[in-house]
Design a protein around this motif. Structure first.
Motif, PDB file in Angstrom:
ATOM      1  N   ARG A   1      13.638  -4.307  -7.858  1.00 26.60           N
ATOM      2  CA  ARG A   1      13.293  -3.261  -7.346  1.00 26.60           C
ATOM      3  C   ARG A   1      13.660  -1.808  -8.216  1.00 26.60           C
ATOM      4  NH1 ARG A   1      14.643  -0.262  -1.801  1.00 26.60           N
ATOM      5  NH2 ARG A   1      13.461   1.526  -1.897  1.00 26.60           N
ATOM      6  N   PRO A   2      14.871  -1.624  -8.805  1.00 28.58           N
ATOM      7  CA  PRO A   2      15.081  -0.706  -9.579  1.00 28.58           C
ATOM      8  C   PRO A   2      14.213  -0.617 -10.773  1.00 28.58           C
ATOM      9  CG  PRO A   2      17.070  -1.505  -8.724  1.00 28.58           C
ATOM     10  CD  PRO A   2      16.036  -2.546  -8.413  1.00 28.58           C
ATOM     11  N   ALA A   3      14.099  -1.801 -11.441  1.00 28.32           N
ATOM     12  CA  ALA A   3      13.307  -1.814 -12.801  1.00 28.32           C
ATOM     13  C   ALA A   3      11.917  -1.659 -12.269  1.00 28.32           C
ATOM     14  CB  ALA A   3      13.629  -3.360 -13.053  1.00 28.32           C
ATOM     15  N   ARG A   4      11.294  -1.814 -10.971  1.00 26.92           N
ATOM     16  CA  ARG A   4       9.888  -1.899 -10.760  1.00 26.92           C
ATOM     17  C   ARG A   4       9.535  -0.206 -10.662  1.00 26.92           C
ATOM     18  NH1 ARG A   4       6.012  -0.827  -7.286  1.00 26.92           N
ATOM     19  NH2 ARG A   4       7.369   0.052  -5.601  1.00 26.92           N
ATOM     20  N   LEU A   5      10.660   0.756  -9.863  1.00 34.49           N
ATOM     21  CA  LEU A   5      10.452   1.760  -9.579  1.00 34.49           C
ATOM     22  C   LEU A   5      10.356   2.862 -11.099  1.00 34.49           C
ATOM     23  CD1 LEU A   5      12.583   2.408  -6.513  1.00 34.49           C
ATOM     24  CD2 LEU A   5      10.115   2.423  -6.576  1.00 34.49           C
ATOM     25  N   ALA A   6      11.139   2.252 -12.180  1.00 33.62           N
ATOM     26  CA  ALA A   6      11.138   2.978 -13.279  1.00 33.62           C
ATOM     27  C   ALA A   6      10.124   2.513 -14.154  1.00 33.62           C
ATOM     28  CB  ALA A   6      12.501   2.235 -14.005  1.00 33.62           C
TER      29      ALA A   6
ATOM     30  N   ALA B   1      -1.797   2.842  -5.325  1.00 34.63           N
ATOM     31  CA  ALA B   1      -0.309   2.508  -5.180  1.00 34.63           C
ATOM     32  C   ALA B   1      -0.285   2.111  -3.575  1.00 34.63           C
ATOM     33  CB  ALA B   1       0.520   3.598  -5.430  1.00 34.63           C
ATOM     34  N   PRO B   2      -0.005   0.711  -3.324  1.00 34.71           N
ATOM     35  CA  PRO B   2      -0.383   0.310  -1.899  1.00 34.71           C
ATOM     36  C   PRO B   2       1.154   0.372  -1.200  1.00 34.71           C
ATOM     37  CG  PRO B   2       0.070  -1.398  -3.321  1.00 34.71           C
ATOM     38  CD  PRO B   2       0.144  -0.445  -4.116  1.00 34.71           C
ATOM     39  N   PHE B   3       2.007   0.945  -1.734  1.00 32.81           N
ATOM     40  CA  PHE B   3       3.480   0.989  -0.888  1.00 32.81           C
ATOM     41  C   PHE B   3       4.304   2.284  -1.166  1.00 32.81           C
ATOM     42  CE2 PHE B   3       7.665  -0.807   0.181  1.00 32.81           C
ATOM     43  CZ  PHE B   3       7.514  -1.122   1.640  1.00 32.81           C
ATOM     44  N   TYR B   4       3.811   3.379  -0.503  1.00 29.55           N
ATOM     45  CA  TYR B   4       4.599   4.595  -0.529  1.00 29.55           C
ATOM     46  C   TYR B   4       4.770   5.494  -1.754  1.00 29.55           C
ATOM     47  CZ  TYR B   4       6.042   3.116   4.298  1.00 29.55           C
ATOM     48  OH  TYR B   4       5.856   2.455   5.523  1.00 29.55           O
ATOM     49  N   THR B   5       5.091   4.693  -2.888  1.00 34.93           N
ATOM     50  CA  THR B   5       5.726   5.340  -4.083  1.00 34.93           C
ATOM     51  C   THR B   5       4.358   5.483  -5.011  1.00 34.93           C
ATOM     52  OG1 THR B   5       6.411   3.511  -4.984  1.00 34.93           O
ATOM     53  CG2 THR B   5       7.839   4.687  -3.677  1.00 34.93           C
ATOM     54  N   CYS B   6       4.413   6.536  -6.013  1.00 29.31           N
ATOM     55  CA  CYS B   6       3.300   6.492  -7.181  1.00 29.31           C
ATOM     56  C   CYS B   6       3.948   7.213  -8.480  1.00 29.31           C
ATOM     57  CB  CYS B   6       2.344   7.070  -6.390  1.00 29.31           C
ATOM     58  SG  CYS B   6       2.440   9.019  -6.223  1.00 29.31           S
TER      59      CYS B   6
ATOM     60  N   VAL C   1      -2.379   6.538  -2.557  1.00 27.73           N
ATOM     61  CA  VAL C   1      -1.293   6.005  -2.249  1.00 27.73           C
ATOM     62  C   VAL C   1      -1.513   5.529  -0.695  1.00 27.73           C
ATOM     63  CG1 VAL C   1       1.158   6.142  -1.880  1.00 27.73           C
ATOM     64  CG2 VAL C   1       0.203   7.384  -3.612  1.00 27.73           C
ATOM     65  N   THR C   2      -1.164   4.459  -0.326  1.00 35.17           N
ATOM     66  CA  THR C   2      -0.894   3.867   0.894  1.00 35.17           C
ATOM     67  C   THR C   2       0.484   4.238   1.572  1.00 35.17           C
ATOM     68  OG1 THR C   2      -2.469   2.168   0.697  1.00 35.17           O
ATOM     69  CG2 THR C   2      -1.194   2.121   2.617  1.00 35.17           C
ATOM     70  N   VAL C   3       0.388   5.202   2.549  1.00 34.49           N
ATOM     71  CA  VAL C   3       1.702   5.316   3.439  1.00 34.49           C
ATOM     72  C   VAL C   3       1.551   4.629   4.795  1.00 34.49           C
ATOM     73  CG1 VAL C   3       2.960   7.272   4.420  1.00 34.49           C
ATOM     74  CG2 VAL C   3       2.016   7.563   2.551  1.00 34.49           C
ATOM     75  N   HIS C   4       2.401   3.687   4.720  1.00 32.95           N
ATOM     76  CA  HIS C   4       2.142   2.449   5.728  1.00 32.95           C
ATOM     77  C   HIS C   4       2.469   3.238   7.261  1.00 32.95           C
ATOM     78  CE1 HIS C   4       0.809  -0.708   3.447  1.00 32.95           C
ATOM     79  NE2 HIS C   4       1.663  -0.252   2.518  1.00 32.95           N
ATOM     80  N   ASP C   5       3.484   4.094   7.241  1.00 31.52           N
ATOM     81  CA  ASP C   5       3.814   4.806   8.703  1.00 31.52           C
ATOM     82  C   ASP C   5       4.922   6.115   8.588  1.00 31.52           C
ATOM     83  OD1 ASP C   5       6.905   3.936   9.212  1.00 31.52           O
ATOM     84  OD2 ASP C   5       5.944   2.155   8.229  1.00 31.52           O
TER      85      ASP C   5
ATOM     86  N   ALA D   1      10.113   9.516  -0.802  1.00 34.49           N
ATOM     87  CA  ALA D   1       8.698   8.920  -1.387  1.00 34.49           C
ATOM     88  C   ALA D   1       7.439   9.429  -0.866  1.00 34.49           C
ATOM     89  CB  ALA D   1       8.652   7.339  -1.326  1.00 34.49           C
ATOM     90  N   ILE D   2       7.701   9.551   0.851  1.00 31.96           N
ATOM     91  CA  ILE D   2       6.332  10.033   1.240  1.00 31.96           C
ATOM     92  C   ILE D   2       5.969  11.332   1.421  1.00 31.96           C
ATOM     93  CG2 ILE D   2       5.628  10.455   3.984  1.00 31.96           C
ATOM     94  CD1 ILE D   2       7.010   8.007   4.445  1.00 31.96           C
ATOM     95  N   LYS D   3       6.934  12.417   1.283  1.00 30.74           N
ATOM     96  CA  LYS D   3       6.743  13.696   0.668  1.00 30.74           C
ATOM     97  C   LYS D   3       6.355  14.001  -0.505  1.00 30.74           C
ATOM     98  CE  LYS D   3      10.472  15.488   3.850  1.00 30.74           C
ATOM     99  NZ  LYS D   3      11.553  16.241   3.505  1.00 30.74           N
ATOM    100  N   THR D   4       6.699  13.098  -1.467  1.00 28.49           N
ATOM    101  CA  THR D   4       6.199  13.196  -3.039  1.00 28.49           C
ATOM    102  C   THR D   4       4.572  12.597  -2.942  1.00 28.49           C
ATOM    103  OG1 THR D   4       8.451  12.945  -3.914  1.00 28.49           O
ATOM    104  CG2 THR D   4       6.490  12.439  -5.419  1.00 28.49           C
ATOM    105  N   SER D   5       4.335  11.647  -2.221  1.00 22.64           N
ATOM    106  CA  SER D   5       2.802  11.108  -2.270  1.00 22.64           C
ATOM    107  C   SER D   5       2.054  11.995  -1.933  1.00 22.64           C
ATOM    108  CB  SER D   5       3.142   9.639  -1.622  1.00 22.64           C
ATOM    109  OG  SER D   5       3.558   8.690  -2.534  1.00 22.64           O
TER     110      SER D   5
END
Length: 381
Positions: A75-80, A100-105, A115-119, A140-144
């Motif tokens: 995960r840390p490498a993916r986010l970077a 981007a299907p999971f909150y972050t972009c 971006v998909t925000v799931h909840d 992440a949600i606020k940023t997206s």
């Protein structure tokens, strides 16, 4: 490219977990539907973990499937990589929209982003998340919401909460209900039910089913307490089978310790995907007394297996269940009373099973894909 033609879209599928939980079901369902409608002009590229390359190549024969660097499995490498490598990849494949299907972009993608925000439960139910998880996803949600060109959500309830709590722009939010794979989740045969019973060691015992992550928001401890109170004095008490990932709810072990010794509580962990129809469809009912969901895929999957469902009327769950499910509260005493009512009323269970099965047909990944395509077209324009 004409204005009416869908854009070239790069979908980042690197966040899909190996266990194919909620985000995995969403991405797989969406991509499968997109593969079926690619003839209508959808131009896709998908970047995925190397373990998913064969799956997505088979699912999307007309798309470009790209392996992500091996390091992004962590995960840390993916986010970077999402902030640096993903925008570069979008440029290389000529993407006109990045999804981007999971909150972050990426903060600087070089093209429009959806971006998909799931909840919104990180805001509505903050006490059910540990501090680090809550802090990360809130940020992440606020940023997206601030940076994405369009935000896709799986329910009107999620949209309304984002608007109410975060002053999100309603004109940039698209509601795309999740679907259910009706070939995978179906009314099971007696053979399918028997196979699952044998695997679980249930014998002829009836049971109540729960399928989902063991997160505090799912309210598994109170389900266990409510079930125990509902069945403790019955001559042939049904078992409770709590299936799914282990999660991080320490209260579950305390609730398990309170269960009378003559009752059967099984915790088999993950079940094979092929066994889920037999597991859900073989239960007396599926119980899901969640504190709140962004959509509620587990109840939809149970409905598709012709299983009567007991859930709560929190957030999005009534949008999914409608009048085809029974409702309870999050309180163990009320859960116990409502379980007793259903267990004692076979006619109502059969009515709910049919109503849920029929309602589940209304939720398709094709419909979800069509909303996504429209959102991508809006993002490009």
């Amino acid at each position: 490219m004409t204005a009416g033609r869908p854009p070239r879209v790069l979908i980042d599928a690197t966040s899909v977990p190996a266990d194919r939980g909620g985000v995995g079901r969403y991405v797989d369902g969406l991509l499968g539907a997109l593969g079926r409608v690619c003839g209508s002009g959808v131009d896709l590229a998908v970047v995925s973990l190397r373990t998913d390359l064969e799956r997505y190549t088979r699912m999307l024969p007309g798309a470009e499937i790209i392996p992500a660097p091996a390091a992004v499995a962590h995960r840390p490498a993916r986010l970077a990589w999402e902030q640096t490598g993903l925008p570069l990849l979008a440029q290389q494949v000529g993407a006109q929209v990045l999804h981007a299907p999971f909150y972050t972009c990426p903060l600087r993608a070089g093209c429009p982003v959806t971006v998909t925000v799931h909840d919104a439960t990180f805001f509505t139910e903050p006490e059910h998340y540990d501090k680090s998880r809550r802090t990360f996803f809130r940020s992440a949600i606020k940023t997206s919401l601030r940076r994405a060109d369009r935000v896709i959500v799986p329910s009107k309830a999620t949209r309304d909460e984002l608007i109410r709590l975060l002053d999100a722009d309603p004109t940039r939010i698209d509601v795309a209900y999740h679907g259910v794979d009706h070939s995978a989740f179906h009314a099971p045969s007696e053979e399918e039910k028997a196979r699952v019973r044998a695997r679980l060691g249930l014998g002829a015992s009836s049971y109540v089913a729960f399928l989902g992550a063991k997160e505090p928001r799912k309210n598994v401890p109170n389900l266990i307490r409510g079930w125990a109170r509902a069945v403790a004095d019955r001559p042939d008490p049904p078992a409770l089978v709590v299936a799914g990932g282990q999660g991080h709810d320490d209260e579950i072990d305390r609730a398990v310790a309170e269960v009378p010794s003559h009752l059967r509580l099984l915790r088999p962990g993950y079940l094979r995907y092929a066994d889920l129809p037999g597991f859900l469809g073989g239960a007396l009912l599926a119980a899901y007394p969640s504190y709140g969901e962004g959509f509620g895929l587990p109840i939809l999957e149970a409905m598709a297996c012709a299983t009567p469902v007991l859930t709560t009327p929190r957030l999005s769950l009534p949008e999914v269940g409608g009048d085809a499910v029974a409702y309870t509260s999050e309180n163990p005493d009320q859960i116990a009373r409502d379980l007793v009512d259903l267990l004692d009323d076979e006619s109502r269970r059969l009515t709910l099973a049919k109503a849920g099965f029929d309602r589940a047909k209304e939720f398709t990944w094709t419909s979800s894909a069509e909303v996504h395509i429209a959102a991508w077209s809006r993002a490009r324009s």
